[in-house]
Design a protein around this motif. Sequence first.
Motif, PDB file in Angstrom:
ATOM      1  N   SER A  40       2.569  26.491 127.462  1.00 56.87           N
ATOM      2  CA  SER A  40       2.159  27.473 128.456  1.00 56.87           C
ATOM      3  C   SER A  40       1.860  26.846 129.811  1.00 56.87           C
ATOM      4  O   SER A  40       2.294  27.343 130.837  1.00 56.87           O
ATOM      5  CB  SER A  40       0.922  28.232 127.978  1.00 56.87           C
ATOM      6  N   SER A  87       0.624  31.729 130.766  1.00 60.70           N
ATOM      7  CA  SER A  87      -0.110  32.901 130.294  1.00 60.70           C
ATOM      8  C   SER A  87      -1.277  33.232 131.234  1.00 60.70           C
ATOM      9  O   SER A  87      -1.573  34.408 131.481  1.00 60.70           O
ATOM     10  CB  SER A  87      -0.632  32.654 128.880  1.00 60.70           C
ATOM     11  N   THR A 147       3.413  33.754 125.979  1.00 60.60           N
ATOM     12  CA  THR A 147       2.688  34.730 126.794  1.00 60.60           C
ATOM     13  C   THR A 147       2.973  36.123 126.254  1.00 60.60           C
ATOM     14  O   THR A 147       4.141  36.476 126.038  1.00 60.60           O
ATOM     15  CB  THR A 147       3.121  34.625 128.272  1.00 60.60           C
ATOM     16  N   ASP A 189      -4.298  31.706 123.091  1.00 63.99           N
ATOM     17  CA  ASP A 189      -4.347  32.238 124.452  1.00 63.99           C
ATOM     18  C   ASP A 189      -5.679  31.873 125.116  1.00 63.99           C
ATOM     19  O   ASP A 189      -6.612  31.395 124.463  1.00 63.99           O
ATOM     20  CB  ASP A 189      -4.140  33.757 124.433  1.00 63.99           C
TER      21      ASP A 189
END
Lengths: 473, 271
Positions: free
Chosen positions: A359, A363, A395, A461
């Motif tokens: 990521s 994200s 994401t 996340d």
Amino acid sequence: MSNLNKRKIKVIKSIDELFKLIDINDFTNISFHHHLRNGDGVINYVLDKYLREGVNNLNLFPSSIFPSYTKILELIKNEQVNNITTNYLNGPVAEYISNNGLPGMLTMQTHGGRARATIEGINEIDITFIAAPYANIYGDAIGYLGKNRCGSLGYIIPDSKHAKLKVLVTDNLVKDYLENPEINGENIDYILEVDSIGDKSGIVSGTTQITTNPIGVKIAKNTSRLLFELGLIKPGFSFQSGAGGVSLRATKDLKDIMIKENIKASFFSGGITKYHVEMLEMGLVEKLYDVQCFDLEAVDSLSKNINHIPISASDYANPNNPNQVIKDLDMVILGATEIDYNFNVNVTTDSHQTLIGGSGGHSDTATESKVSVIVSPLIKGRIPVIKERVTTITTLGKNIDCFVTERGIAINPLRTDLLELLKDSKLKIYTIKELSEIAHKYTKVPKESLKRDKIIGEVVDRTFEVIDNIYQK
Amino acid sequence: MSRSYLFIPGNTPSMIQNLDVFESDSVIIDFEDSVISYDKDAARILINNFLKKFSFKEFDIYIRINDSLNPNFLKDVQATIDLDITGYVLPKAGLEAIEELNKHIDNKLIIPIIESPLALLKAEDIAQSNNVSGLLLGAEDYTKELGINRTLNGTEILYARSYIAIICNAYGIESIDTPYTNKDDEIGLREDSINAKNLGFTAKALIHPNQVDIVNDVFSPSTEEIFQAKRIIKKSEESNKGAFSLDGKMIDLPIIEKAKKVLEKAKKYNL
């Protein structure tokens, strides 16, 4: 200002000397930053000691892993590493983990998520080794001066405050006062003075050039047209783009529009390149908030332009930090290895389940910016980029708004406001399934051959929610 | 009527697959110079298969075949005669070559490339030949035959450019300027295109997709031109006279016809 009242930090001359002062076996959760990228010499230098000492049950927290970080692979093969927590990895370490996994888990965090996890104690870091291109004897340090300057030290600032032990590693130790240091000496326990922390030329990535590939140029053109038609390019707007060739081309197109329409932006954020610097110097943008320099021109700009500001990963993208810069982002342009019918995006693995990235801030910025735009060729190497379900979710689709290709644009149906704005547009707007069908006219539907037997890692996340698993190839 | 004619090598699947992406008004699929001799068969097979599977309505497709004295000439024509293409671009064109090509084609247009001093001298006859819809200046071969070097300002081809533009306009066919070969020089491309337009060319050939935007822009009527053309046509319809005054200037039939052409172009290109 002066150094009065400042505490001198103990300077040691080798890693062996450091571990005479402390017991290496008490410091098995180890963090590093990756700002020197392929030019980093500190990670291999430090981990060689752990290799020689045969320390087991290591948990590594490098902010990213690059191909030159060879000692990590040696430690993994030597079965000394349990878990790795990082934001991005490619090269031999990534390939090895894809094929073999780890005894523990690979945890893929976002840049903002890593900062948050470090500050909130989720990432329990025993010791951080901070490669510092320029440091004084009081432990203050910056990244944008010194013979191996790498620019912002943003990703390691949370570690410099919250790791149990903090070691500054430098090849440029001075006695001078440092104004506004990125690393505050009050937090530093030791200074490890070495001959070299690496090679600054290694920070330059091959991808940080504006693309001239005609497909990339077309995608960039569609992107800048889209942003313009959405009314986002207006006085005071804010913007972030990745360092990929298409993103940079879109940035150049944006620049042309800004000059033509006499528009000035408020700030650009994230990874900074010479192209962003040029726009700052031309007066097209007021400030650059820099968490990472992608080339040496950006590094030099940090040292001389007060409106080019280094920021920490927490100030950049920590969702629990009310001052995070990206909450004010109007738009972000990001890449994709795959995207699916639900707009989920993968930049972590390829379609054969090999780890190729992660990521980073993908994200984070997609979540916070008002409009997130994914750019990609519709077909990559005869494989369509749109899938029914991505191999790995990096994401979540709910945070992706637009997908721009050379053949047309798909808007997330959740963004009815954007669709309304584009209802009379001359741009080619499709549903994502329609775009997929266009690709399939050329490629047919590729056969899936994914293995989902053994979980080797997870994608976490910035909310700390596990949004997908990573499977062994 | 096209503003841009983009050459795409006939043996490159990644380019062929995207020929509808580049926004060129016409695409010239090349079987000649960009395809090495041992790959000519592959190019013919690729294009035959591709154009049988995919059809395009938003732009014109031409194929640059090999010249009429080349052993590939007939093979190129035979492999493409049944395809849904607008026509052929004929290199090293002369009257005999056009006649030879006309023996094999039906309902296809021909764009001869004027690339020798002799062809330039015969350009007026070539322009009047059957199925010829435009002339393309091939400056590289033309200057090679003259034994002179190309320059940035193009003085050495000024006469050829002017002559071709005049002939094409005289016979109502497309006049297509030679490509600008420095693909990375956007400023030079724009200047070169403006020079060609000012000499009377209606279009320009291109060797790289990234040149399309600039060439389309230069060969499009400007917003001001469109605005003025609309005023001229409106006044012409209202006055119902062959000649009238607008803003103190005399407007007569040639200017009215020119205004109509501007509006026709504006409509076609959605300007």
